[in-house]
Design a protein around this motif. Structure first.
Motif, PDB file in Angstrom:
ATOM      1  N   THR A  26     136.442  76.577  74.961  1.00 28.42           N
ATOM      2  CA  THR A  26     137.300  76.125  76.052  1.00 28.42           C
ATOM      3  C   THR A  26     138.529  77.008  76.204  1.00 28.42           C
ATOM      4  OG1 THR A  26     138.276  74.589  74.515  1.00 28.42           O
ATOM      5  CG2 THR A  26     136.663  73.686  76.074  1.00 28.42           C
ATOM      6  N   PHE A  27     138.812  77.856  75.190  1.00 28.65           N
ATOM      7  CA  PHE A  27     139.995  78.713  75.277  1.00 28.65           C
ATOM      8  C   PHE A  27     139.841  79.709  76.412  1.00 28.65           C
ATOM      9  CE2 PHE A  27     142.148  82.719  74.090  1.00 28.65           C
ATOM     10  CZ  PHE A  27     143.448  82.256  74.146  1.00 28.65           C
ATOM     11  N   VAL A  28     140.793  79.687  77.321  1.00 27.22           N
ATOM     12  CA  VAL A  28     140.785  80.645  78.420  1.00 27.22           C
ATOM     13  C   VAL A  28     141.818  81.710  78.098  1.00 27.22           C
ATOM     14  CG1 VAL A  28     141.104  80.977  80.888  1.00 27.22           C
ATOM     15  CG2 VAL A  28     140.142  78.828  80.026  1.00 27.22           C
ATOM     16  N   SER A  29     141.377  82.936  77.998  1.00 30.51           N
ATOM     17  CA  SER A  29     142.289  84.030  77.662  1.00 30.51           C
ATOM     18  C   SER A  29     143.157  84.387  78.859  1.00 30.51           C
ATOM     19  CB  SER A  29     141.486  85.233  77.188  1.00 30.51           C
ATOM     20  OG  SER A  29     142.356  86.238  76.731  1.00 30.51           O
ATOM     21  N   PHE A  30     143.891  85.456  78.748  1.00 27.15           N
ATOM     22  CA  PHE A  30     144.785  85.876  79.828  1.00 27.15           C
ATOM     23  C   PHE A  30     143.992  86.159  81.098  1.00 27.15           C
ATOM     24  CE2 PHE A  30     146.973  89.019  82.376  1.00 27.15           C
ATOM     25  CZ  PHE A  30     148.263  88.519  82.433  1.00 27.15           C
ATOM     26  N   GLU A  31     144.448  85.598  82.208  1.00 29.16           N
ATOM     27  CA  GLU A  31     143.805  85.864  83.496  1.00 29.16           C
ATOM     28  C   GLU A  31     144.860  86.232  84.516  1.00 29.16           C
ATOM     29  OE1 GLU A  31     141.734  82.207  84.244  1.00 29.16           O
ATOM     30  OE2 GLU A  31     139.811  83.071  83.648  1.00 29.16           O
ATOM     31  N   LYS A  32     144.634  87.279  85.252  1.00 25.53           N
ATOM     32  CA  LYS A  32     145.564  87.676  86.296  1.00 25.53           C
ATOM     33  C   LYS A  32     145.399  86.754  87.495  1.00 25.53           C
ATOM     34  CE  LYS A  32     144.937  90.887  89.497  1.00 25.53           C
ATOM     35  NZ  LYS A  32     145.532  90.246  90.682  1.00 25.53           N
ATOM     36  N   PRO A  33     146.461  86.029  87.891  1.00 28.87           N
ATOM     37  CA  PRO A  33     146.340  85.197  89.086  1.00 28.87           C
ATOM     38  C   PRO A  33     145.986  86.060  90.308  1.00 28.87           C
ATOM     39  CG  PRO A  33     148.345  84.666  87.865  1.00 28.87           C
ATOM     40  CD  PRO A  33     147.780  85.920  87.265  1.00 28.87           C
ATOM     41  N   ALA A  34     145.175  85.507  91.214  1.00 23.67           N
ATOM     42  CA  ALA A  34     144.640  86.295  92.322  1.00 23.67           C
ATOM     43  C   ALA A  34     145.730  86.932  93.184  1.00 23.67           C
ATOM     44  CB  ALA A  34     143.747  85.409  93.193  1.00 23.67           C
ATOM     45  N   ASN A  35     146.883  86.256  93.308  1.00 22.38           N
ATOM     46  CA  ASN A  35     147.925  86.797  94.190  1.00 22.38           C
ATOM     47  C   ASN A  35     148.974  87.625  93.434  1.00 22.38           C
ATOM     48  OD1 ASN A  35     148.774  84.326  92.981  1.00 22.38           O
ATOM     49  ND2 ASN A  35     150.472  84.196  94.428  1.00 22.38           N
ATOM     50  N   PHE A  36     148.696  87.948  92.146  1.00 21.70           N
ATOM     51  CA  PHE A  36     149.630  88.748  91.343  1.00 21.70           C
ATOM     52  C   PHE A  36     149.135  90.191  91.264  1.00 21.70           C
ATOM     53  CE2 PHE A  36     152.145  85.726  88.329  1.00 21.70           C
ATOM     54  CZ  PHE A  36     152.441  84.881  89.392  1.00 21.70           C
ATOM     55  N   PRO A  37     150.064  91.146  91.062  1.00 18.15           N
ATOM     56  CA  PRO A  37     149.626  92.533  90.837  1.00 18.15           C
ATOM     57  C   PRO A  37     149.045  92.692  89.431  1.00 18.15           C
ATOM     58  CG  PRO A  37     152.020  92.369  90.660  1.00 18.15           C
ATOM     59  CD  PRO A  37     151.521  91.010  91.061  1.00 18.15           C
ATOM     60  N   GLN A  38     148.573  93.878  89.106  1.00 22.15           N
ATOM     61  CA  GLN A  38     148.055  94.139  87.758  1.00 22.15           C
ATOM     62  C   GLN A  38     149.194  94.027  86.743  1.00 22.15           C
ATOM     63  OE1 GLN A  38     145.019  94.510  86.587  1.00 22.15           O
ATOM     64  NE2 GLN A  38     144.179  94.263  88.657  1.00 22.15           N
ATOM     65  N   PRO A  39     148.949  93.374  85.603  1.00 20.75           N
ATOM     66  CA  PRO A  39     150.010  93.298  84.588  1.00 20.75           C
ATOM     67  C   PRO A  39     150.270  94.676  83.975  1.00 20.75           C
ATOM     68  CG  PRO A  39     147.967  92.413  83.715  1.00 20.75           C
ATOM     69  CD  PRO A  39     147.721  92.716  85.167  1.00 20.75           C
ATOM     70  N   VAL A  40     151.448  94.841  83.361  1.00 19.64           N
ATOM     71  CA  VAL A  40     151.761  96.128  82.722  1.00 19.64           C
ATOM     72  C   VAL A  40     151.631  96.063  81.204  1.00 19.64           C
ATOM     73  CG1 VAL A  40     153.315  96.847  84.579  1.00 19.64           C
ATOM     74  CG2 VAL A  40     154.259  95.653  82.597  1.00 19.64           C
ATOM     75  N   TYR A  41     151.485  94.854  80.646  1.00 23.14           N
ATOM     76  CA  TYR A  41     151.378  94.746  79.177  1.00 23.14           C
ATOM     77  C   TYR A  41     150.112  95.460  78.690  1.00 23.14           C
ATOM     78  CZ  TYR A  41     151.190  93.013  74.432  1.00 23.14           C
ATOM     79  OH  TYR A  41     151.127  92.952  73.060  1.00 23.14           O
ATOM     80  N   THR A  45     145.833  97.322  73.174  1.00 16.52           N
ATOM     81  CA  THR A  45     146.207  97.383  71.756  1.00 16.52           C
ATOM     82  C   THR A  45     146.522  95.993  71.198  1.00 16.52           C
ATOM     83  OG1 THR A  45     148.555  97.747  72.203  1.00 16.52           O
ATOM     84  CG2 THR A  45     147.176  99.713  72.020  1.00 16.52           C
ATOM     85  N   ASN A  46     146.258  94.969  71.973  1.00 13.55           N
ATOM     86  CA  ASN A  46     146.481  93.604  71.485  1.00 13.55           C
ATOM     87  C   ASN A  46     145.568  92.647  72.243  1.00 13.55           C
ATOM     88  OD1 ASN A  46     147.523  91.449  70.083  1.00 13.55           O
ATOM     89  ND2 ASN A  46     149.468  91.382  71.188  1.00 13.55           N
ATOM     90  N   THR A  47     144.354  92.530  71.780  1.00  9.30           N
ATOM     91  CA  THR A  47     143.374  91.677  72.451  1.00  9.30           C
ATOM     92  C   THR A  47     143.708  90.209  72.201  1.00  9.30           C
ATOM     93  OG1 THR A  47     141.752  93.383  72.013  1.00  9.30           O
ATOM     94  CG2 THR A  47     140.896  91.241  72.706  1.00  9.30           C
ATOM     95  N   ILE A  48     143.859  89.476  73.285  1.00 10.50           N
ATOM     96  CA  ILE A  48     144.216  88.060  73.168  1.00 10.50           C
ATOM     97  C   ILE A  48     143.019  87.271  72.627  1.00 10.50           C
ATOM     98  CG2 ILE A  48     145.093  86.036  74.400  1.00 10.50           C
ATOM     99  CD1 ILE A  48     146.988  88.418  74.617  1.00 10.50           C
ATOM    100  N   SER A  49     143.276  86.480  71.596  1.00  4.75           N
ATOM    101  CA  SER A  49     142.226  85.601  71.083  1.00  4.75           C
ATOM    102  C   SER A  49     142.817  84.207  70.913  1.00  4.75           C
ATOM    103  CB  SER A  49     141.724  86.107  69.727  1.00  4.75           C
ATOM    104  OG  SER A  49     142.750  85.951  68.752  1.00  4.75           O
ATOM    105  N   LYS A  50     141.941  83.232  70.790  1.00  3.46           N
ATOM    106  CA  LYS A  50     142.399  81.854  70.612  1.00  3.46           C
ATOM    107  C   LYS A  50     143.245  81.752  69.341  1.00  3.46           C
ATOM    108  CE  LYS A  50     140.473  77.173  70.159  1.00  3.46           C
ATOM    109  NZ  LYS A  50     140.742  76.806  68.763  1.00  3.46           N
ATOM    110  N   ASP A  51     142.740  82.339  68.253  1.00  2.22           N
ATOM    111  CA  ASP A  51     143.464  82.245  66.980  1.00  2.22           C
ATOM    112  C   ASP A  51     144.792  83.006  67.019  1.00  2.22           C
ATOM    113  OD1 ASP A  51     141.524  80.638  65.790  1.00  2.22           O
ATOM    114  OD2 ASP A  51     140.305  82.375  65.239  1.00  2.22           O
ATOM    115  N   GLY A  52     144.784  84.157  67.686  1.00  5.70           N
ATOM    116  CA  GLY A  52     146.010  84.945  67.805  1.00  5.70           C
ATOM    117  C   GLY A  52     147.060  84.215  68.635  1.00  5.70           C
ATOM    118  N   PHE A  53     146.595  83.648  69.746  1.00  2.00           N
ATOM    119  CA  PHE A  53     147.490  82.894  70.629  1.00  2.00           C
ATOM    120  C   PHE A  53     148.072  81.678  69.902  1.00  2.00           C
ATOM    121  CE2 PHE A  53     147.538  79.035  73.295  1.00  2.00           C
ATOM    122  CZ  PHE A  53     148.617  79.324  74.119  1.00  2.00           C
ATOM    123  N   GLU A  54     147.216  80.950  69.195  1.00  2.00           N
ATOM    124  CA  GLU A  54     147.693  79.744  68.501  1.00  2.00           C
ATOM    125  C   GLU A  54     148.647  80.085  67.363  1.00  2.00           C
ATOM    126  OE1 GLU A  54     144.192  77.493  67.546  1.00  2.00           O
ATOM    127  OE2 GLU A  54     143.954  76.807  69.635  1.00  2.00           O
TER     128      GLU A  54
END
Lengths: 343, 265
Positions: A26-41, A45-54
């Motif tokens: 059920t963990f949803v990783s980072f998602e770019k909202p449709a009306n946002f530009p591309q993120p700069v982060y 070099t830092n893959t988002i994971s459920k365990d990392g986020f928690e």
């Protein structure tokens, strides 16, 4: 007969396994909202994971990060205030020591090109070091923080789960915090749903008129859809008693004196007080400033010097409409999203 | 039979000849083999050895002072061979933190050979200063060895620290802290205090690097030259330097503080 029995068992077990899998994922990783530009982060070099986020979330609310184990990041970045320090002009840190600036929101940081009011930090992964080691904020040393985490009963196992090693490194510690922070995306304001053409969503007449005024008078600096262009500007507020020279402290270039980063206007109903030192408590006070109180201080931004007197002329009627539009930038779901709360 | 004996003697003679030739001629280096070369940073003050906390020194403007800390990064080592080729030490093993009383050596692993010049950077280059945190280990770990050599509020390493006391400092504790840093900025240009030092090694003895022997380049590092030079620093005028711009005169001064004293082969 036997064979059929086994096939049935296999199907049943397979089915149960699939069910279990669905629950886990059920963990949803980072998602770019449709009306946002591309993120700069730099997600590469830092893959988002459920365990990392928690783990990052747990660290964000961890008081071990401060010298006397009393305050956490969450003490000055409170979710119900869009992760700002509501009710304080300048934020108070450890032992109630006062700083010189108001804590900015933890919101949409994956799009930020620099951090802090003066942009002194260019990489989110390095940001956490500043408040942890600042004398008036958490007043701790980085080696001490890591040592406390290494000696705790919980953290080595949590780091192993998130990064594959129970040896707690500087990099894994900072990247876990980054994982939590970049996930704090606020993109569900009324403005956003209207921009995404979600069914049944539209501005009221007043909001639409306010939006038109906004595009004419505010959008240069508070650029859509992030509502900041991430630049540093002097907006003509009077020089404070502590003579905070803003961006100049970083670049040491006279042309940057009294410039501060343009803050986003998203969630502005929850992020008072305003300005780098929290001098204005209400949106009305901010609009008063732009309408009639802008001062000629060194490096006053050219866009505020276009008329006969400095500032942005606003009629009473325009102010009402503008405020109606600005209210559409509030994202209540962000303030109550359980994923971002202390668990 | 006799012929054979002659042949054997001839062979032995020939072998001895070659062996003796080899002994008298230039050292045979195997440039494919790497060997250890240490660079010693021997901190001094003018004509005296640096002694922390106890000895009293005087700067060019006549102010007396004691030194409590001298610490600096040296990095990005390059060595010039007698044939003019330059060997660049791989970046991942080219950062060292020198601190008086703690560590005074940079241990390099370089190809066998004789070297005529050495160059290095005082500080941490802009590339490493902007590199992903996962690449900042060892002496560059901001939560480890670099914890007191890092500005968190203005992301970047402190290149050099010279701290001490002087009766000329008005504050009650008489403390001065001179910190130099600033790599030029991420996106907006900011003061750049990186200094590249190049030293000739021919006048005071070239290092002859070979496996199974020790070779040491002994440098003298004059703390007085942090203070004296194109700008003569005054503790009465400036006791604290904690950001790049006021550190510019420091860096311009200390760019001249290194000299080659001798080489131990």
């Amino acid at each position: 007969m036997n064979r059929k029995y086994w096939i049935a068992v296999i199907i049943l077990v397979g089915g149960l396994y699939a069910c279990e899998k669905e629950v886990i994922e059920t963990f949803v990783s980072f998602e770019k909202p449709a009306n946002f530009p591309q993120p700069v982060y730099h997600f590469s070099t830092n893959t988002i994971s459920k365990d990392g986020f928690e783990l990052g979330r747990k660290l964000f609310y961890e008081t071990l990060l401060s010298a006397n184990n009393t305050i956490s990041c969450g003490s000055c970045h409170i979710q119900t205030s869009a992760f700002t320090h509501h009710g304080h002009t300048v934020s108070h840190g450890i032992l109630d020591r006062l700083g010189t600036r108001n804590s900015p929101p933890i919101m949409n940081l994956a799009w930020n090109t620099s951090f802090m009011w003066d942009g002194g930090i260019a990489d989110l992964d390095l940001q956490s070091i500043a408040p942890i080691t600042n004398h008036v904020e958490m007043d701790e040393t980085m080696p001490n923080v890591l040592s406390k985490l290494r000696n705790s009963s919980q953290y080595p196992a949590l780091f192993k789960k998130a990064f594959g090693s129970d040896e707690i490194t500087t990099s894994d510690f900072l990247k876990a915090l980054s994982q939590f922070m970049v996930m704090c995306v606020s993109s569900n304001s009324r403005y956003d749903s209207i921009m995404r053409n979600e069914p049944g969503k539209m501005f009221t007449t007043q909001e639409q008129q306010g939006y038109d005024i906004f595009k004419q008078k505010c959008n240069t600096c508070h650029k859509e859809p992030m509502f900041t262009d991430y630049s540093f500007r002097n907006n003509g507020i009077s020089i404070s008693s502590v003579n905070d020279e803003g961006r100049y402290l970083i670049t040491q270039n006279n042309a940057d004196k009294y410039k501060f980063k343009v803050p986003s206007l998203r969630n502005l109903s929850f992020t008072a007080p305003y300005m780098h030192d929290g001098r204005f408590f209400t949106v009305d006070a901010v609009l008063d400033h732009y309408a009639s109180q802008v001062q000629y201080t060194p490096n006053l931004d050219p866009v505020l010097q276009q008329g006969s007197s400095p500032g942005i002329p606003l009629t009473t009627d325009e102010r009402v409409k503008l405020i109606a539009f600005l209210q559409t930038l509030n994202d209540h779901s962000f303030l109550t999203d359980k994923r971002f709360s202390e668990q | 039979m006799k012929k054979n004996i002659i042949k054997v003697w001839a062979a032995i003679g020939l072998a001895l000849l070659f062996a003796s030739c080899k002994k008298d001629g230039p050292i045979a280096y195997n440039s494919a083999a790497k060997a250890e070369l240490s660079v010693e940073f021997d901190n001094i003050v003018g004509g005296a050895d640096l002694q922390l906390n106890t000895a009293t020194y005087t700067n060019a403007v006549g102010e007396s002072f004691k030194v409590t800390k001298m610490k600096y990064y040296v990095s990005n080592f390059k060595l010039t061979k007698t044939d003019g080729t330059i060997y660049t030490v791989p970046q991942d093993s080219s950062y060292f933190l020198i601190e008086e009383g703690v560590d005074d050596e940079a241990i390099l692993n370089v190809p066998e050979g004789e070297y005529t010049a050495i160059s290095f950077v005082v500080g941490v280059d802009s590339l490493r200063n902007t590199m992903d945190i996962s690449r900042r280990t060892g002496v560059l770990d901001p939560a480890g060895a670099a914890a007191d050599m890092y500005w968190g509020w203005n992301s970047g390493y402190i290149f050099l620290k010279l701290e001490g006391t002087s009766p000329s400092v008005a504050a009650a504790d008489h403390v001065f802290m001179y910190h130099s840093g600033g790599f030029g900025g991420y996106s907006t240009p900011t003061p750049n205090n990186l200094k590249t030092i190049t030293l000739d090694l021919t006048a005071r003895g070239t290092p002859k690097v070979k496996q199974n022997k020790t070779t040491n380049i002994h440098l003298m590092v004059d703390a007085l030259k942090v203070l004296n030079g194109s700008t003569n620093m005054s503790f009465a005028a400036v006791a604290m330097i904690h950001s790049p711009l006021p550190g510019v005169p420091l860096a311009n001064n200390y760019a001249n503080m290194f000299r080659h004293d001798h080489t131990e082969n």
